[in-house]
Motif scaffolding. Structure first.
Motif, mmCIF file in Angstrom:
data_model
loop_
_atom_site.group_PDB
_atom_site.id
_atom_site.type_symbol
_atom_site.label_atom_id
_atom_site.label_comp_id
_atom_site.label_asym_id
_atom_site.label_seq_id
_atom_site.Cartn_x
_atom_site.Cartn_y
_atom_site.Cartn_z
ATOM 1 N N LEU A 16 4.542 -0.757 -6.658
ATOM 2 C CA LEU A 16 4.949 0.153 -7.609
ATOM 3 C C LEU A 16 4.291 -0.090 -9.233
ATOM 4 C CD1 LEU A 16 8.654 0.805 -6.587
ATOM 5 C CD2 LEU A 16 6.602 2.379 -6.406
ATOM 6 N N GLY A 39 4.119 5.310 -5.638
ATOM 7 C CA GLY A 39 4.057 5.251 -6.979
ATOM 8 C C GLY A 39 2.750 6.413 -7.896
ATOM 9 N N CYS A 40 1.670 6.605 -6.826
ATOM 10 C CA CYS A 40 0.581 7.433 -7.287
ATOM 11 C C CYS A 40 0.944 8.769 -7.001
ATOM 12 C CB CYS A 40 -0.449 6.949 -6.712
ATOM 13 S SG CYS A 40 -1.177 5.603 -7.525
ATOM 14 N N LYS A 41 2.169 9.219 -6.451
ATOM 15 C CA LYS A 41 2.698 10.573 -6.028
ATOM 16 C C LYS A 41 1.828 10.992 -4.927
ATOM 17 C CE LYS A 41 5.538 10.953 -9.608
ATOM 18 N NZ LYS A 41 5.981 9.445 -9.914
ATOM 19 N N ARG A 51 1.400 -1.654 -9.388
ATOM 20 C CA ARG A 51 -0.163 -1.333 -9.304
ATOM 21 C C ARG A 51 -0.160 0.296 -9.711
ATOM 22 N NH1 ARG A 51 -3.878 -1.084 -4.117
ATOM 23 N NH2 ARG A 51 -5.815 -0.413 -5.263
ATOM 24 N N ALA A 52 0.658 0.892 -9.072
ATOM 25 C CA ALA A 52 0.410 2.372 -9.662
ATOM 26 C C ALA A 52 0.761 2.947 -10.951
ATOM 27 C CB ALA A 52 1.519 3.195 -8.591
ATOM 28 N N TYR A 112 -7.028 6.940 -4.807
ATOM 29 C CA TYR A 112 -6.949 8.022 -3.997
ATOM 30 C C TYR A 112 -7.658 9.302 -4.338
ATOM 31 C CZ TYR A 112 -2.996 5.296 -2.087
ATOM 32 O OH TYR A 112 -2.111 4.285 -1.387
ATOM 33 N N PHE A 119 2.436 1.543 -3.284
ATOM 34 C CA PHE A 119 1.314 2.048 -4.057
ATOM 35 C C PHE A 119 1.281 3.589 -4.060
ATOM 36 C CE2 PHE A 119 -3.216 2.590 -4.925
ATOM 37 C CZ PHE A 119 -3.277 2.675 -6.166
ATOM 38 N N ALA A 120 1.198 4.139 -2.807
ATOM 39 C CA ALA A 120 1.032 5.582 -2.780
ATOM 40 C C ALA A 120 2.138 6.413 -3.254
ATOM 41 C CB ALA A 120 1.071 5.870 -1.239
ATOM 42 N N GLU A 159 -5.418 3.206 -11.805
ATOM 43 C CA GLU A 159 -5.326 2.767 -10.420
ATOM 44 C C GLU A 159 -5.242 3.893 -9.330
ATOM 45 O OE1 GLU A 159 -5.484 -0.427 -8.908
ATOM 46 O OE2 GLU A 159 -6.044 -1.229 -10.933
ATOM 47 N N CYS A 160 -4.420 4.932 -9.874
ATOM 48 C CA CYS A 160 -4.184 5.866 -8.842
ATOM 49 C C CYS A 160 -5.558 6.764 -8.634
ATOM 50 C CB CYS A 160 -3.294 6.743 -9.404
ATOM 51 S SG CYS A 160 -1.529 5.961 -9.279
ATOM 52 N N ASP A 186 0.826 -1.261 -0.131
ATOM 53 C CA ASP A 186 -0.062 -0.093 0.050
ATOM 54 C C ASP A 186 0.901 1.284 0.046
ATOM 55 O OD1 ASP A 186 -2.321 -1.557 -0.198
ATOM 56 O OD2 ASP A 186 -2.814 -1.350 2.069
#
Length: 138
Positions: A105, A60-62, A107-108, A117, A57-58, A113-114, A54
């Motif tokens: 990473l 990777g989504c900045k 997943r992002a 958020y 993933f965060a 996917e992002c 998680d």
């Protein structure tokens, strides 16, 4: 008299046969304790790996600025601290941790996917708060 002697031998034989069975029952609780410790360890490991996925993933989504802020939450040292007083440490744990990082990473990197958020701003806030608290403790 003869019947009583035979009956006494049968009773002694039954008692002698029952003793080894009683001695064998001492082992299953030890095996049960080992299984319980293993289950607790696997549960904690799964929680840590999920948290690592998680957080990466965060990143990777900045949602989080860089991976440096989450290092205290996802490092090998924090893994050992998270697992706690467990004496069981799997030799594959480090490769599982690395795979969880890459999985987050990856997943992002997938399209759309992002958006998670944007739909769940509380998850972004929780990730930021966890990273901030970990960097303060460090």
């Amino acid at each position: 008299m003869r019947i009583q002697g035979i009956a006494a031998l049968v009773v002694v034989g039954l008692l002698a046969g029952a003793l080894p069975a009683g001695a064998q029952q001492a082992e299953p609780p030890a095996a049960g304790m080992r299984a319980k410790l293993r289950a607790k360890y696997l549960e904690k490991r799964e929680k840590f790996l999920h948290r690592t996925k998680d957080l990466y993933f965060a990143v990777g989504c900045k949602v989080l600025a860089s991976s440096a802020g989450i290092l205290p939450l996802t490092s090998s040292e924090s893994y050992l601290a998270f697992i706690g007083d467990q004496t069981i440490v799997d030799i594959h744990d480090e490769s599982l941790r690395q795979a969880a990082m890459q999985e987050g990473l990856d997943r992002a990197a997938r399209p759309g996917e992002c958006d998670y958020y944007r739909r769940h701003p509380e998850a972004a806030a929780a990730a930021r708060r966890a990273a901030a608290e970990a960097s303060v403790k460090r």
